[in-house]
Design a protein around this motif. Structure first.
Motif, PDB file in Angstrom:
ATOM      1  N   ASN A 209      74.313  85.915 -50.504  1.00 20.05           N
ATOM      2  CA  ASN A 209      74.658  84.798 -49.620  1.00 20.05           C
ATOM      3  C   ASN A 209      75.717  83.908 -50.263  1.00 20.05           C
ATOM      4  O   ASN A 209      75.548  83.462 -51.402  1.00 20.05           O
ATOM      5  N   VAL A 210      76.784  83.649 -49.534  1.00 21.78           N
ATOM      6  CA  VAL A 210      77.804  82.721 -50.024  1.00 21.78           C
ATOM      7  C   VAL A 210      77.225  81.309 -50.081  1.00 21.78           C
ATOM      8  O   VAL A 210      77.386  80.582 -51.060  1.00 21.78           O
ATOM      9  N   ILE A 211      76.523  80.937 -49.015  1.00 23.92           N
ATOM     10  CA  ILE A 211      75.777  79.679 -48.984  1.00 23.92           C
ATOM     11  C   ILE A 211      74.325  80.004 -49.303  1.00 23.92           C
ATOM     12  O   ILE A 211      73.690  80.798 -48.603  1.00 23.92           O
ATOM     13  N   LYS A 212      73.809  79.420 -50.365  1.00 22.01           N
ATOM     14  CA  LYS A 212      72.445  79.744 -50.800  1.00 22.01           C
ATOM     15  C   LYS A 212      71.428  79.298 -49.754  1.00 22.01           C
ATOM     16  O   LYS A 212      71.539  78.220 -49.163  1.00 22.01           O
ATOM     17  N   LYS A 213      70.436  80.145 -49.550  1.00 20.63           N
ATOM     18  CA  LYS A 213      69.460  79.931 -48.490  1.00 20.63           C
ATOM     19  C   LYS A 213      68.068  79.728 -49.086  1.00 20.63           C
ATOM     20  O   LYS A 213      67.522  80.598 -49.752  1.00 20.63           O
ATOM     21  N   PHE A 214      67.482  78.544 -48.829  1.00 17.69           N
ATOM     22  CA  PHE A 214      66.088  78.291 -49.176  1.00 17.69           C
ATOM     23  C   PHE A 214      65.212  78.699 -47.986  1.00 17.69           C
ATOM     24  O   PHE A 214      65.658  78.695 -46.840  1.00 17.69           O
ATOM     25  N   ILE A 215      63.941  79.018 -48.274  1.00 13.11           N
ATOM     26  CA  ILE A 215      63.011  79.358 -47.204  1.00 13.11           C
ATOM     27  C   ILE A 215      61.640  78.759 -47.502  1.00 13.11           C
ATOM     28  O   ILE A 215      61.232  78.664 -48.659  1.00 13.11           O
ATOM     29  N   HIS A 216      60.973  78.320 -46.440  1.00 12.33           N
ATOM     30  CA  HIS A 216      59.574  77.901 -46.539  1.00 12.33           C
ATOM     31  C   HIS A 216      58.797  78.626 -45.451  1.00 12.33           C
ATOM     32  O   HIS A 216      59.238  78.683 -44.301  1.00 12.33           O
ATOM     33  N   VAL A 217      57.633  79.188 -45.826  1.00  8.32           N
ATOM     34  CA  VAL A 217      56.788  79.915 -44.875  1.00  8.32           C
ATOM     35  C   VAL A 217      55.371  79.358 -44.950  1.00  8.32           C
ATOM     36  O   VAL A 217      54.759  79.352 -46.026  1.00  8.32           O
ATOM     37  N   SER A 218      54.850  78.888 -43.827  1.00 10.43           N
ATOM     38  CA  SER A 218      53.464  78.408 -43.781  1.00 10.43           C
ATOM     39  C   SER A 218      53.081  78.150 -42.329  1.00 10.43           C
ATOM     40  O   SER A 218      53.899  78.309 -41.412  1.00 10.43           O
ATOM     41  N   MET A 219      51.840  77.715 -42.131  1.00 10.32           N
ATOM     42  CA  MET A 219      51.387  77.299 -40.797  1.00 10.32           C
ATOM     43  C   MET A 219      51.740  75.839 -40.519  1.00 10.32           C
ATOM     44  O   MET A 219      51.351  75.276 -39.506  1.00 10.32           O
ATOM     45  N   MET A 220      52.484  75.226 -41.417  1.00 10.61           N
ATOM     46  CA  MET A 220      53.018  73.867 -41.247  1.00 10.61           C
ATOM     47  C   MET A 220      51.927  72.800 -41.086  1.00 10.61           C
ATOM     48  O   MET A 220      52.162  71.753 -40.472  1.00 10.61           O
ATOM     49  N   VAL A 221      50.755  73.061 -41.621  1.00  8.56           N
ATOM     50  CA  VAL A 221      49.653  72.094 -41.539  1.00  8.56           C
ATOM     51  C   VAL A 221      49.901  70.960 -42.548  1.00  8.56           C
ATOM     52  O   VAL A 221      50.736  71.108 -43.452  1.00  8.56           O
ATOM     53  N   PRO A 222      49.186  69.827 -42.408  1.00 10.49           N
ATOM     54  CA  PRO A 222      49.525  68.649 -43.231  1.00 10.49           C
ATOM     55  C   PRO A 222      49.600  68.889 -44.728  1.00 10.49           C
ATOM     56  O   PRO A 222      50.513  68.370 -45.394  1.00 10.49           O
ATOM     57  N   PHE A 223      48.659  69.670 -45.319  1.00 12.72           N
ATOM     58  CA  PHE A 223      48.684  69.790 -46.778  1.00 12.72           C
ATOM     59  C   PHE A 223      49.857  70.618 -47.291  1.00 12.72           C
ATOM     60  O   PHE A 223      50.147  70.617 -48.488  1.00 12.72           O
ATOM     61  N   LYS A 224      50.565  71.308 -46.398  1.00 12.92           N
ATOM     62  CA  LYS A 224      51.770  72.030 -46.813  1.00 12.92           C
ATOM     63  C   LYS A 224      52.937  71.068 -47.048  1.00 12.92           C
ATOM     64  O   LYS A 224      53.962  71.452 -47.605  1.00 12.92           O
ATOM     65  N   ASN A 225      52.782  69.820 -46.592  1.00  7.24           N
ATOM     66  CA  ASN A 225      53.710  68.721 -46.889  1.00  7.24           C
ATOM     67  C   ASN A 225      55.153  69.049 -46.492  1.00  7.24           C
ATOM     68  O   ASN A 225      56.083  68.947 -47.303  1.00  7.24           O
ATOM     69  N   ILE A 226      55.338  69.420 -45.246  1.00  5.56           N
ATOM     70  CA  ILE A 226      56.685  69.693 -44.725  1.00  5.56           C
ATOM     71  C   ILE A 226      57.535  68.427 -44.796  1.00  5.56           C
ATOM     72  O   ILE A 226      58.739  68.487 -45.093  1.00  5.56           O
ATOM     73  N   GLU A 227      56.908  67.287 -44.536  1.00  4.43           N
ATOM     74  CA  GLU A 227      57.642  66.015 -44.598  1.00  4.43           C
ATOM     75  C   GLU A 227      58.193  65.774 -46.003  1.00  4.43           C
ATOM     76  O   GLU A 227      59.317  65.269 -46.162  1.00  4.43           O
ATOM     77  N   GLY A 228      57.411  66.141 -47.032  1.00  6.39           N
ATOM     78  CA  GLY A 228      57.883  66.008 -48.407  1.00  6.39           C
ATOM     79  C   GLY A 228      59.064  66.916 -48.704  1.00  6.39           C
ATOM     80  O   GLY A 228      60.007  66.527 -49.410  1.00  6.39           O
ATOM     81  N   ILE A 229      59.014  68.136 -48.179  1.00  6.66           N
ATOM     82  CA  ILE A 229      60.149  69.056 -48.344  1.00  6.66           C
ATOM     83  C   ILE A 229      61.396  68.467 -47.684  1.00  6.66           C
ATOM     84  O   ILE A 229      62.491  68.472 -48.269  1.00  6.66           O
ATOM     85  N   LEU A 230      61.241  67.941 -46.467  1.00  6.15           N
ATOM     86  CA  LEU A 230      62.384  67.362 -45.758  1.00  6.15           C
ATOM     87  C   LEU A 230      62.944  66.158 -46.509  1.00  6.15           C
ATOM     88  O   LEU A 230      64.173  65.971 -46.582  1.00  6.15           O
ATOM     89  N   GLU A 231      62.066  65.336 -47.081  1.00  6.66           N
ATOM     90  CA  GLU A 231      62.541  64.198 -47.884  1.00  6.66           C
ATOM     91  C   GLU A 231      63.346  64.689 -49.086  1.00  6.66           C
ATOM     92  O   GLU A 231      64.404  64.139 -49.416  1.00  6.66           O
ATOM     93  N   GLY A 232      62.842  65.750 -49.735  1.00  7.26           N
ATOM     94  CA  GLY A 232      63.580  66.325 -50.862  1.00  7.26           C
ATOM     95  C   GLY A 232      64.931  66.878 -50.436  1.00  7.26           C
ATOM     96  O   GLY A 232      65.947  66.702 -51.127  1.00  7.26           O
ATOM     97  N   LEU A 233      64.961  67.529 -49.272  1.00  8.02           N
ATOM     98  CA  LEU A 233      66.229  68.060 -48.754  1.00  8.02           C
ATOM     99  C   LEU A 233      67.196  66.933 -48.419  1.00  8.02           C
ATOM    100  O   LEU A 233      68.409  67.055 -48.632  1.00  8.02           O
TER     101      LEU A 233
END
Length: 387
Positions: A209-233
Motif C-alpha cells: 500500500n502506498v498509503i498505509k492502511k490501519f484496520i480494526h475488527v470487532s462487534m464495536m461494543v463499548p469495551f472495544k473503545n471505538i471512541e478512543g481509537i477515533l480520538e487517537g486518529l
C-alpha cells in the motif's frame, strides 16, 4: 475415542458470530478426532416468538445440533426467566438421554463456558462416571468487565464454581485469564490452549500500500473503545494525514458522527459486519491492526492479524501481551489516546521494522487448526490415562 461437546456458546442461523471461536476450536479438533456438538441457544432476545426447533449440520468429522426453545411471553420478566431456565435444563437432560440412547456413552465430555452447559457435564459425570474438561473464554472474571461474575446471581456463581470443581481439567486461551480463575476457584489441573485460526484464509499477501492502511475488527461494543481509537486518529491526523483507517463491524451512529466531528471523513472507511472470509481479505490488505479495548481476555482478531503477518498496535490489557511483542507490534496504556496516536505515528515512520513473513510464520505455526486440534486431543488422552 467418542467425544461430546456441550457448548454454552456456539454459532447458529440466528447469530452466526455467537461463540465463533468455540466453533474454530471444534474444527481444530476435527482435524484429528470425530466429535459431536450440542448447543441450546441462551439469548432470550433471539428466542422471542420461537417454538421448539432443532438445527443439525454435518461437517468433516463433526455433527452439530443446535436447539431453540421458547423464551416465554409472561408479563413478568422474572417469571419468564424461571420458565426459560426450567425449559433449558429440561431440554438439556432430554438431549443428553437421546444422545446416549443413539450413540452410547461418550469417553470424554468437553464443556465450553460453564453456564449453562456445565450442568449437563456434571450430571453425566455423576450418573455415568464420564470425565469432562471445561474451556473458559469469557472476560466475566475481570472485575472491570461489564456484567461480571461478581455482580451475577447465586445460580450463575454456583454453577460456575461447581463446574470448575468437578472438571478433570480446565483450559483457558490465556495465562492471564487462568491466573484470575485460579485465584477465584483454586483449579486443580489447568492447561493453556490458544484460540485457533483458519490459516487457509488468514495468511500474508504482498499488499504494498502506498498509503498505509490501519484496520480494526470487532462487534464495536463499548469495551472495544471505538471512541478512543477515533480520538487517537484525530490526534494522529494533526501530525500525519497519509493513512487510512478501515473499521470492520456494526458501527453505531454515534461512532460515525464522532469520526465526522473529528474531521476524519477522508481517512475512515466503515465496512460494517462482514463474513469471516471477507474479514480475512480486509486484514490481508491492511498494514497494521488497531485494538484499543478497555479490558479483554485474548481476542481472536489478534492472532488472526498476526497470521496475516500484520503487526498489532493494542492496549495492554488481558492476555494480549502474551502474544504481542516488540517484534510483532506495539503495546500502549489502555485509555491513553495520545500514546495510541504516537504508536501509530511510529509505525507510519518505520513500517520496515516489522517483518511480515516472520510474524506470519511464527503465528501460523502456533494457531493453525491442526496444531490446536492435537493439543486438545492430547488433553483428552491425558484425562483417559488418569481415569
Amino acid at each position: 475415542m467418542k467425544v461430546l461437546w456441550l457448548c454454552s456458546w456456539y454459532p447458529h442461523s440466528t447469530d452466526p458470530f455467537d461463540g465463533d471461536f468455540v466453533e474454530r476450536h471444534a474444527r481444530s479438533l476435527a482435524t484429528c478426532q470425530k466429535l459431536d456438538v450440542i448447543h441450546i441457544v441462551q439469548n432470550m432476545n433471539l428466542l422471542k416468538g420461537e417454538s421448539f426447533r432443532v438445527e443439525e449440520r454435518q461437517e468433516n468429522n463433526m455433527n452439530v445440533k443446535v436447539c431453540f426453545i421458547p423464551a416465554g411471553n409472561v408479563a413478568f420478566e422474572k417469571i419468564n426467566l424461571l420458565l426459560f431456565n426450567f425449559r433449558y435444563y429440561k431440554t438439556m437432560r432430554s438431549l443428553l438421554r437421546e444422545y446416549l440412547d443413539k450413540n452410547g456413552r461418550p469417553d470424554i465430555v468437553h464443556v465450553h463456558v460453564p453456564v449453562k452447559m456445565g450442568a449437563g457435564a456434571i450430571w453425566l459425570k455423576k450418573k455415568f462416571n464420564i470425565p469432562f474438561v471445561v474451556t473458559e473464554h469469557a472476560t466475566v472474571y475481570f472485575q472491570n468487565s461489564h456484567d461480571n461474575y461478581f455482580d451475577r446471581g447465586f445460580q450463575f456463581k454456583y454453577l460456575t464454581k461447581k463446574t470448575f470443581y468437578e472438571a478433570d481439567i480446565v483450559i483457558s486461551v490465556s495465562a492471564c485469564l487462568m491466573s484470575v480463575m485460579d485465584d477465584l476457584f483454586l483449579i486443580k489441573r489447568k492447561r493453556l490452549i490458544r484460540n485457533s485460526v483458519n490459516t487457509e484464509i488468514f495468511f500474508p499477501i504482498n499488499s504494498n500500500n502506498v498509503i498505509k492502511k490501519f484496520i480494526h475488527v470487532s462487534m464495536m461494543v463499548p469495551f472495544k473503545n471505538i471512541e478512543g481509537i477515533l480520538e487517537g486518529l484525530g490526534r494522529l491526523n494533526k501530525r500525519n494525514t497519509n493513512w487510512q483507517m478501515v473499521f470492520v463491524g456494526p458501527a453505531n451512529t454515534g461512532q460515525i458522527a464522532l469520526a465526522k466531528e473529528l474531521k476524519l471523513d477522508k481517512q475512515v472507511v466503515w465496512k460494517g459486519a462482514l463474513p469471516y472470509a471477507e474479514v480475512a481479505k480486509e486484514m490481508q490488505h491492511a498494514d497494521a491492526l488497531i485494538h484499543f479495548s478497555t479490558y479483554e481476555n485474548l481476542p481472536c482478531v489478534i492472532s488472526e492479524a498476526l497470521c496475516c503477518g500484520i503487526p498489532v498496535i493494542s492496549s495492554n490489557v488481558g492476555g494480549i501481551s502474551e502474544l504481542v511483542t516488540e517484534k510483532n507490534g506495539i503495546l500502549v496504556e489502555s485509555g491513553n489516546a495520545e500514546l495510541l496516536a504516537k504508536a501509530m505515528e511510529t509505525f507510519l515512520h518505520h513500517p520496515e521494522k516489522f517483518n511480515k513473513n516472520e510474524i506470519s510464520n511464527s503465528a501460523s505455526s502456533q494457531f493453525n487448526y491442526k496444531t490446536i486440534g492435537v493439543q486438545i486431543a492430547d488433553v483428552y488422552k491425558e484425562m483417559l490415562d488418569a481415569n
